[in-house]
Structure formats: structure tokens, C-alpha cells
Design an enzyme around this catalytic site. Structure first.
Site, PDB file in Angstrom:
ATOM      1  N   GLU A 260      12.667  43.511   6.497  1.00  0.00           N
ATOM      2  CA  GLU A 260      13.943  44.146   6.863  1.00  0.00           C
ATOM      3  C   GLU A 260      14.752  43.335   7.864  1.00  0.00           C
ATOM      4  O   GLU A 260      15.968  43.415   7.853  1.00  0.00           O
ATOM      5  CB  GLU A 260      13.699  45.578   7.367  1.00  0.00           C
ATOM      6  CG  GLU A 260      13.119  45.726   8.769  1.00  0.00           C
ATOM      7  CD  GLU A 260      11.614  45.480   8.852  1.00  0.00           C
ATOM      8  OE1 GLU A 260      10.992  45.166   7.821  1.00  0.00           O
ATOM      9  OE2 GLU A 260      11.064  45.596   9.966  1.00  0.00           O
TER      10      GLU A 260
ATOM     11  N   SER B 235       3.020  49.511  18.572  1.00  0.00           N
ATOM     12  CA  SER B 235       2.180  50.565  17.983  1.00  0.00           C
ATOM     13  C   SER B 235       1.613  51.491  19.042  1.00  0.00           C
ATOM     14  O   SER B 235       1.511  52.705  18.835  1.00  0.00           O
ATOM     15  CB  SER B 235       1.050  49.936  17.159  1.00  0.00           C
ATOM     16  OG  SER B 235       0.239  49.113  17.976  1.00  0.00           O
TER      17      SER B 235
ATOM     18  N   ARG C   4      -4.615  43.696  15.882  1.00  0.00           N
ATOM     19  CA  ARG C   4      -3.276  43.602  16.495  1.00  0.00           C
ATOM     20  C   ARG C   4      -3.018  42.184  16.994  1.00  0.00           C
ATOM     21  O   ARG C   4      -3.942  41.484  17.407  1.00  0.00           O
ATOM     22  CB  ARG C   4      -3.159  44.547  17.691  1.00  0.00           C
ATOM     23  CG  ARG C   4      -3.189  46.010  17.343  1.00  0.00           C
ATOM     24  CD  ARG C   4      -3.059  46.856  18.616  1.00  0.00           C
ATOM     25  NE  ARG C   4      -1.727  46.796  19.184  1.00  0.00           N
ATOM     26  CZ  ARG C   4      -1.456  46.938  20.495  1.00  0.00           C
ATOM     27  NH1 ARG C   4      -2.432  47.102  21.356  1.00  0.00           N
ATOM     28  NH2 ARG C   4      -0.218  46.888  20.923  1.00  0.00           N
TER      29      ARG C   4
ATOM     30  N   HIS D 219       7.930  41.744   8.439  1.00  0.00           N
ATOM     31  CA  HIS D 219       9.212  42.443   8.420  1.00  0.00           C
ATOM     32  C   HIS D 219      10.128  41.814   7.391  1.00  0.00           C
ATOM     33  O   HIS D 219      10.775  40.818   7.684  1.00  0.00           O
ATOM     34  CB  HIS D 219       9.896  42.327   9.781  1.00  0.00           C
ATOM     35  CG  HIS D 219       9.110  42.922  10.898  1.00  0.00           C
ATOM     36  ND1 HIS D 219       9.072  44.259  11.153  1.00  0.00           N
ATOM     37  CD2 HIS D 219       8.311  42.347  11.826  1.00  0.00           C
ATOM     38  CE1 HIS D 219       8.300  44.495  12.190  1.00  0.00           C
ATOM     39  NE2 HIS D 219       7.812  43.349  12.619  1.00  0.00           N
TER      40      HIS D 219
ATOM     41  N   CYS E  37       4.358  46.197  10.040  1.00  0.00           N
ATOM     42  CA  CYS E  37       3.884  45.672  11.325  1.00  0.00           C
ATOM     43  C   CYS E  37       3.239  46.789  12.162  1.00  0.00           C
ATOM     44  O   CYS E  37       2.119  47.185  11.876  1.00  0.00           O
ATOM     45  CB  CYS E  37       5.007  44.971  12.067  1.00  0.00           C
ATOM     46  SG  CYS E  37       4.428  43.928  13.405  1.00  0.00           S
TER      47      CYS E  37
ATOM     48  N   ILE F 211       6.179  38.913  13.352  1.00  0.00           N
ATOM     49  CA  ILE F 211       6.541  38.963  14.769  1.00  0.00           C
ATOM     50  C   ILE F 211       5.400  39.623  15.549  1.00  0.00           C
ATOM     51  O   ILE F 211       5.189  40.823  15.440  1.00  0.00           O
ATOM     52  CB  ILE F 211       7.869  39.716  14.955  1.00  0.00           C
ATOM     53  CG1 ILE F 211       8.976  38.957  14.201  1.00  0.00           C
ATOM     54  CG2 ILE F 211       8.202  39.868  16.428  1.00  0.00           C
ATOM     55  CD1 ILE F 211      10.322  39.628  14.203  1.00  0.00           C
TER      56      ILE F 211
END
Lengths: 296, 213
Positions: free
Chosen positions: B192, B66, B125, B190, B96, B154
Site C-alpha cells: 500500500e 504491533s 518481529r 507493505h 506487517c 519496513i
């Protein structure tokens, strides 16, 4: 209640996927780690000496002091990687216990085993390994590597080996995917890699894990070239903190890695960076001093 | 349109549409989001500057670092047009790092780190710790029917204060890992990277399809 499972193959390779498009920088102190983070590094590689110093000082290069790794972990919020010697599974156990986010089983350090690499599957922490060609990359993945970096020739500032290795890996993948199914058995034999993995690469036309480039990247243009050659991201070792103006050079390499297809941006960030690291031509290095030849 | 939908539906709003979804492509797991959109048959394009925002029906902010995506958004002058588009009602899905970038305030930010806003939440975070604490699990998401959703966390964030946003995903211990507020959806995990497409599908069908722009 749904279970939480740590250290799965997808959790390991997943972190590498999050690093794509980014620059991973070698650092030897907490201050350097902070400079790297502020410059936009996606991760830092903690080590005791950068490859250029390992090269000039000689001797056996080993895992870093745990205190140093602790300090670096405490100083940044981005992932921290650290190097273990090839085959040194206890150094890897130590690094995992320290809480590093990735272990680099690295030819830059002196190998601890000239036959076996670390069996990386039992670890919760993911591993990145170097490769000079597709066969080497697939053997490392078979051993459990969750990320591959082409080796290049670390500590030289000469990008020619990095170019050779990424071109070799990409070219071999292209050649593999052009083969018919019945030719893959011999390909697997020649690559010294399992047939299932060879089939998967042939079908998907890419490695099953992220592929970064390392070894000799010293300028924004070097980084952009590696990205144009198809790298998912770059490692910069000695290139930053052995240069005249590390903070500016680090930022410039980050920008060039993102805008790798825009020569105007690469030109812009390349202005007034001061001295790049003093380079060594790989062709001047006698064979025993070529790190890329470590690992098999 | 059914707000919850069956596993891998061939729902007409997703299948036969002419949507174009942008994927913020400064850094991170852009490819994995593109693969999910491909699997759903949805057109997409990479967003790297302000002009790329024109004509998209929704934006995915991927996982990544980020702090790095924030910096690059300043450098490549994407930050201001992107904030404008979010305020203007552009549907956004952040995973995320994307969730972090959509939040209003951060715990554990680096010096000078900024966010785009969109969700009036506070996010911590790396809230689970380092990579050795990263994990796979499944989450029951009431908005998404059928089997629990596959989720990879993650170095993931946790939503510590939800503000006026609606919780759409939480862990069994009550940690909030997904919220929606109007056009913005953010999740800590995630789907994905595990080939899980139903969160994207729900977002397309519910948030993107009904966006008032």
C-alpha cells in the site's frame, strides 16, 4: 533475482506512516525507554537531557553519548530516534552507524551550522525535521526530510506555540490549494520552496510526508487538541518524564491521542494523573531562548 | 471468477460490488490502505470499536507498531469482538504489524504482548533489523499474475513457522513473507505504501468474495 534497495524515499517516509496516530516520547535512559514502550509509545527519542533540562541548565546541547543510544536500542523493540544538531552531518553519520531508526535534526540541540541544514538525501536512515510554517517544512523536505514535526516551543509545557505552528502549516496548505495554477509561481517564491513541491502540496492538499506536532504537549487534552487540529501524531518531550507520574501520564496521553475525538475518554484519562510538568509561559521567554527560532 | 488476475483488472467482483471493508484504525498506516480501496472503488470504514465490525465484509489490519495496536485493542475493548469475528470467518488481510497480530506466536515480543490469532504461524518481529535495513523490492507471487508485486519491507517481520498455512509469498532466499489460512491472509510487507493494489484486489476477489459467513 529481485534486488533489495534500502533507504529509498518511500521506505524512509513509510516508517513515519507506520507511526501515525501514535505518541513518540523523549527518554534519557533505557529504563525510561522501557516505561515508554510499556505505556504504548510508537517510538522513543533518545537524548541526553530533555528540553526542559537543556533550558534550565543551559550550555551547548549535543548528540547523546553512543553508549546511551546503544542501551536504549537494546532495551526496546519499537523504533528509536535520536537527535543531531542542525547542520551537523557527522553527528548524523554517527547516529546512522549506531543503527537508530530515525534522526531528528533538531532545534532543541545547539545548531552546528547557522546557514545550512544537513543534506539528508545521501543517508539511508530517514530524518524528521521541525518547522514553524509551510515554507520551512517544504525546505526541509527539499533537503530530504521524510517526516515533519511542527516545532512548538520545547521544554516549556506551554502548548500555545505548537498550536500556532500546526494551525499555520495547515492554514498555509489550505490557502495554497485555493490558488490558481498561475499564482503558484509567486507562492513558491514566497515560500522559498521548489515549484514542483509547491504544486504537489496545492494539488494533494497535504504535505507529501507525515506531519506530527511537537513542543509543549504536556497533557492528554493537549495531545487530543493537536490531533483535532490535524496532526498525524504527537511528540511528547519533557511532558512525561518531568511530571509526577510518568507511566500513568504516558498511558493517558497514548489513549487520548487515539480517542482524540471523544471528550469522555480524554476526561477519563485526565483524572488523578498527579502533577503535570512545571510550565514556563512562552511569552515570558526572552527571544534568544526560543528554540523554535532556530532553523531557517 | 479467475483466481489470478491481470494487472489492475476491472474484474466485476471488485468493480461493481457493494462490499464494505473495515480498516482497523487504532494506529498505523490506515490512510494508505484507504487510498488503495478508493483506487479500487471499494467502500470502506474505520474500525475503532466492536460495533464498527458489524456489517463489514472484510477487515484490513494495517502496518503500525504491533505492540501499540495490541494495547489499544485491549483499552478500547475491540480485542474480544475482533477475535470472535475472525473465528467466525471474517476475511482479514494483515500487513506487517497486521501479520504479527494475526499470528499464533511471536519471537521478539515485548512483555505481555498478545495477538488476535487466525494464522497458526510463528512470526519474528523486526526480523531484518532496524530501519536502515528496511528495503523496497519486487516479489513474484504466483497467485497474482503479471509483473512481480511491489513490496516495501519496513522493520518487517518474517514468518519462521508456517504451521498449516499456505505460503503465498517468499523472498528469493526462502524467507516466508506471506501466508493464507482460510479467511486470513498475512503479509510481511507493505504494497500500500508503493501504490500497489493487486494484493488487495486478489484478497477481495478470492478471500472476501468467497467468504462463508
Amino acid at each position: 533475482m529481485a534486488e533489495k534497495t534500502v533507504g529509498t524515499p518511500l521506505v524512509k517516509s513509510g516508517l513515519a506512516e507506520m507511526l501515525k496516530g501514535g505518541v513518540i516520547m523523549d527518554v534519557v535512559t533505557a529504563d525510561q525507554a522501557k516505561i515508554a514502550e510499556d505505556a504504548g509509545a510508537v517510538a522513543v527519542m533518545a537524548l541526553e537531557r530533555v528540553p526542559a533540562d537543556i533550558r534550565s541548565q543551559g550550555g551547548v546541547a549535543r548528540m547523546s553519548d553512543p553508549d546511551l543510544i546503544d542501551q536504549i536500542i537494546a532495551s526496546v523493540s519499537i523504533p528509536v530516534m535520536a537527535k543531531a544538531r542542525i547542520g551537523h552531518f557527522v553527528e548524523a553519520q554517527v547516529l546512522q552507524s549506531l543503527g537508530v531508526d530515525y534522526i531528528d535534526e533538531s532545534e532543541v540541540l545547539s545548531p552546528a551550522d547557522y546557514v545550512n541544514h544537513i543534506d539528508k538525501w545521501p543517508f539511508t536512515v530517514p530524518f524528521v525535521c521541525g518547522a514553524t510554517n509551510l515554507g520551512e517544512a517544504l525546505r526541509r523536505i527539499t533537503e530530504g526530510a521524510a517526516m515533519i514535526r511542527s516545532k512548538g516551543e520545547a521544554g516549556t509545557g506551554d502548548v500555545s506555540e505548537a498550536t500556532k505552528h500546526i494551525r499555520t502549516i495547515k492554514g498555509e496548505i489550505a490557502a495554497l490549494s485555493a490558488k490558481s495554477e498561475d499564482e503558484l509561481y509567486v507562492a513558491a517564491k514566497e515560500l522559498q520552496a521548489p515549484i514542483e513541491l509547491v504544486r504537489q502540496v496545492a494539488r494533494e492538499k497535504q504535505l507529501p510526508v507525515v506531519l506530527f506536532v511537537a513542543g509543549g504537549v504536556a497533557t492528554p487534552a493537549d495531545a487530543a487538541m493537536m490531533m483535532q487540529l490535524g496532526a498525524d501524531g504527537v511528540f511528547v518531550g519533557s511532558g512525561i518524564f518531568k511530571s509526577g507520574n510518568p507511566a500513568e501520564r504516558a498511558k493517558a496521553i497514548v489513549k487520548a491521542t487515539t480517542a482524540f475525538n471523544d471528550p469522555k475518554v480524554v476526561a477519563d484519562v485526565s483524572r488523578g494523573l498527579g502533577e503535570a510538568m512545571v510550565g514556563i509561559n512562552v511569552s515570558d521567554l526572552p527571544a534568544p531562548h526560543r528554540l523554535a527560532e532556530r532553523g531557517w | 471468477m479467475c483466481p489470478t488476475f491481470p494487472h489492475l483488472t476491472d474484474s466485476p467482483s471488485v468493480a461493481g460490488n457493494s462490499l464494505t471493508i473495515g480498516v482497523l484504525a487504532l494506529q498505523g498506516d490506515v490512510r494508505e490502505h484507504e487510498q488503495v480501496l478508493d483506487a479500487l472503488g471499494v467502500a470502506h470504514r474505520q474500525v475503532r470499536n466492536g460495533n464498527d465490525l458489524d456489517g463489514i465484509d472484510g477487515l484490513i489490519i494495517p502496518g503500525g507498531e504491533s505492540s501499540v495496536i495490541d494495547k489499544l485493542s485491549h483499552i478500547f475493548e475491540l480485542r474480544e469482538p475482533l477475535i470472535e469475528a475472525i473465528v467466525d470467518g471474517l476475511p482479514v488481510l494483515g500487513t506487517c504489524a497486521g501479520l504479527i497480530l494475526l499470528s499464533a506466536s511471536l519471537i521478539g515480543a515485548i512483555d505481555g504482548q498478545q495477538t488476535f490469532g487466525g494464522l497458526d504461524i510463528t512470526v519474528e518481529r523486526n526480523a531484518f533489523g532496524g530501519q536502515v535495513e528496511s528495503f523496497e523490492t519486487t516479489i513474484v507471487m504466483p497467485l497474482i499474475g503479471g509483473e512481480p508485486v511491489k513490496a516495501a519491507f519496513i522493520r518487517a517481520p518474517i514468518i519462521r513457522d508456517t504451521g498449516t498455512s499456505t505460503v503465498i509469498a517468499e523472498l528469493p532466499n526462502g524467507d516466508v513473507v506471506g501466508v493464507r489460512n482460510g479467511n486470513c491472509v498475512g503479509i510481511s510487507f507493505h504494497p500500500e505504501v508503493l501504490g500497489e493494489s493487486r494484493v488487495h484486489e486478489w484478497w477481495l476477489d478470492t478471500v472476501v468474495a468467497n467468504a462463508r459467513r
